[in-house]
Motif scaffolding. Structure first.
Motif, short mmCIF file in Angstrom:
data_model
loop_
_atom_site.label_atom_id
_atom_site.label_comp_id
_atom_site.label_asym_id
_atom_site.label_seq_id
_atom_site.Cartn_x
_atom_site.Cartn_y
_atom_site.Cartn_z
N GLN A 160 0.85 -1.18 0.00
CA GLN A 160 0.00 0.00 0.00
C GLN A 160 0.89 1.23 0.00
O GLN A 160 2.11 1.14 0.05
N ARG A 161 0.28 2.39 -0.11
CA ARG A 161 1.02 3.64 -0.04
C ARG A 161 1.40 3.94 1.41
O ARG A 161 0.68 3.57 2.35
N LEU A 162 2.54 4.63 1.58
CA LEU A 162 3.00 4.97 2.92
C LEU A 162 2.07 6.00 3.55
O LEU A 162 1.91 7.10 3.02
N PRO A 163 1.44 5.69 4.68
CA PRO A 163 0.57 6.68 5.33
C PRO A 163 1.38 7.87 5.85
O PRO A 163 2.54 7.73 6.25
N ARG A 169 10.74 5.87 14.11
CA ARG A 169 11.46 6.35 15.30
C ARG A 169 12.72 5.55 15.60
O ARG A 169 13.63 6.06 16.21
N ARG A 170 12.81 4.29 15.17
CA ARG A 170 13.97 3.46 15.50
C ARG A 170 14.31 2.57 14.31
O ARG A 170 13.51 2.43 13.37
N PRO A 171 15.51 1.99 14.32
CA PRO A 171 15.90 1.12 13.20
C PRO A 171 14.91 0.00 12.97
O PRO A 171 14.41 -0.62 13.91
N GLY A 172 14.61 -0.22 11.71
CA GLY A 172 13.67 -1.27 11.33
C GLY A 172 12.27 -0.77 11.08
O GLY A 172 11.45 -1.51 10.49
N ASP A 173 11.96 0.46 11.50
CA ASP A 173 10.61 0.98 11.25
C ASP A 173 10.35 1.14 9.76
O ASP A 173 9.22 0.93 9.31
N ALA A 233 8.74 -2.70 8.38
CA ALA A 233 8.14 -2.22 7.13
C ALA A 233 9.23 -2.05 6.08
O ALA A 233 10.37 -1.66 6.40
N LEU A 234 8.88 -2.33 4.83
CA LEU A 234 9.75 -2.12 3.68
C LEU A 234 9.09 -1.11 2.75
O LEU A 234 7.85 -1.07 2.63
N GLN A 235 9.92 -0.33 2.07
CA GLN A 235 9.42 0.58 1.04
C GLN A 235 10.09 0.23 -0.28
O GLN A 235 11.32 0.16 -0.36
N GLY A 254 4.67 -10.90 8.28
CA GLY A 254 4.07 -9.78 8.98
C GLY A 254 4.79 -8.47 8.76
O GLY A 254 4.67 -7.55 9.58
N ILE A 255 5.55 -8.36 7.67
CA ILE A 255 6.28 -7.14 7.34
C ILE A 255 5.41 -6.28 6.43
O ILE A 255 5.00 -6.74 5.35
N ARG A 256 5.14 -5.06 6.83
CA ARG A 256 4.34 -4.16 5.99
C ARG A 256 5.16 -3.74 4.77
O ARG A 256 6.39 -3.58 4.85
N VAL A 257 4.48 -3.57 3.66
CA VAL A 257 5.14 -3.17 2.41
C VAL A 257 4.48 -1.91 1.90
O VAL A 257 3.26 -1.87 1.71
N PHE A 258 5.28 -0.88 1.68
CA PHE A 258 4.79 0.39 1.14
C PHE A 258 5.42 0.58 -0.25
O PHE A 258 6.64 0.45 -0.41
N VAL A 259 4.60 0.89 -1.23
CA VAL A 259 5.08 1.09 -2.60
C VAL A 259 4.93 2.56 -2.96
O VAL A 259 3.91 3.18 -2.67
#
Length: 332
Positions: A160-163, A169-173, A233-235, A254-259
């Motif tokens: 989905q698109r990045l909200p 706030r921290r590494p891995g977000d 999350a990945l972009q 369970g990793i969110r994906v932003f395109v």
């Protein structure tokens, strides 16, 4: 003719005869001629005084008739000939050209001329082009819209698109992922997958022969295993390698994906900058081997240097690994 006197501002003209029926432009030109006569017919002095070019002055000087001040008016008459040559192309041929263009909207006049010759109609490509131009001017010919079609957002199973309110706030977000086309030796290209954490600038890299959904899925496993933090999350961009199996694997973990939207590389600025660093400091300096296994070994040696030895200016000359440790310590 009623003649009156008018004082023109200094630097423009002197007292001169003005006919009330003249336009403003003609009055200025009349001022040129009066000044020219008063200065002993000195054309160069007149041009400097009024700030005009000699060509302009001499053109109006030739047209000027003292007894007919209207000669200083702009000639708004058309220069179009009274008799214009009419097109000689038969209406049946014009209709055939229109029909061919409708069938093949992206073919130019040269190709249409070849098709006409196959039908026994001999016309030059220029003639076909003129016929098409006249048809367009009349609105008879509806041209297809050329160029790339604007990409549309299509819903994806997981990405989905990045909200706008997504917290980082921290590494891995948020970890940005992209591919880099690498020329190892002549006629040998490979694809490097690079993942950069937005907070710590920690990079995970791996190289493959091609960029497909299968290799992207394999890189996801490498990323999860090598990253010193949990990935939330990945972009990614809209590349086909990040669809199918890659997207399904992210959903399973369970990793969110932003395109990102099409043609928006600035939204991937962190990983784009990482690709430039790896190209300049690794591929342009190290003698990269043609063997894939050796290439991977060299790349991991460089990744170790980049993450644990190379000072990062944006991190106040700390290393990405040191930043990750600081977050881990603060959390503990």
């Amino acid at each position: 003719m009623n003649v009156q006197e008018q004082v023109i501002p200094r630097g423009k003209a002197v007292v001169q005869r003005i006919g009330p029926e003249l336009s403003r432009e003609a009055r200025w030109r009349l001022a040129w001629m009066d000044y020219y006569a008063r200065q002993g017919r000195n054309a160069r002095l007149t041009c400097r005084h009024f700030g005009i070019s000699p060509d302009t002055f001499y053109r109006w000087r030739r047209r000027y008739e003292p007894r007919r001040l209207e000669s200083l008016e702009d000639d708004r008459r058309t220069r179009r000939p009274h008799r214009v040559r009419q097109p000689q192309t038969p209406l049946a041929v014009v209709e055939r050209i229109r029909a061919l263009r409708a069938d093949y909207p992206r073919w130019g006049k040269e190709k249409l001329a070849v098709l006409l010759r196959r039908e026994g109609i001999t016309l030059s490509a220029s003639t076909v082009g003129r016929v098409l131009g006249r048809l367009r001017a009349r609105g008879v010919l509806r041209e297809a819209r050329l160029g790339r079609r604007k990409s549309r957002w299509r819903p994806r199973p997981w990405a989905q698109r990045l909200p706008r309110d997504y917290p980082i706030r921290r590494p891995g977000d948020l970890v940005q992922v992209d591919t880099l086309d690498v020329l190892v030796v002549a006629n040998l290209r490979r694809k490097q997958f690079t993942a950069r954490d937005v907070i710590s600038r920690y990079d995970v890299m791996e190289v493959y022969g091609v960029a497909t959904a299968h290799t992207a899925r394999a890189f996801l496993d490498v990323l999860v295993r090598r990253a010193p933090f949990s990935i939330r999350a990945l972009q990614i961009d809209g590349g086909s390698e990040f669809r199918g199996g890659f997207e399904a694997a992210c959903a399973a973990l369970g990793i969110r994906v932003f395109v990102i939207p099409p043609r928006s590389p600035k939204l991937q600025s962190h990983v784009e900058r990482a690709q430039r660093t790896h190209r300049e400091e690794f591929y342009e300096v190290w003698p990269v081997q043609a063997d894939l296994t050796e290439h991977r070994t060299q790349l991991q040696a460089w990744a170790q240097i980049y993450n644990t030895i190379r000072p990062h200016q944006h991190l106040n000359y700390r290393t990405p690994f040191e930043v990750c440790q600081e977050y881990t310590t603060a959390r503990g």
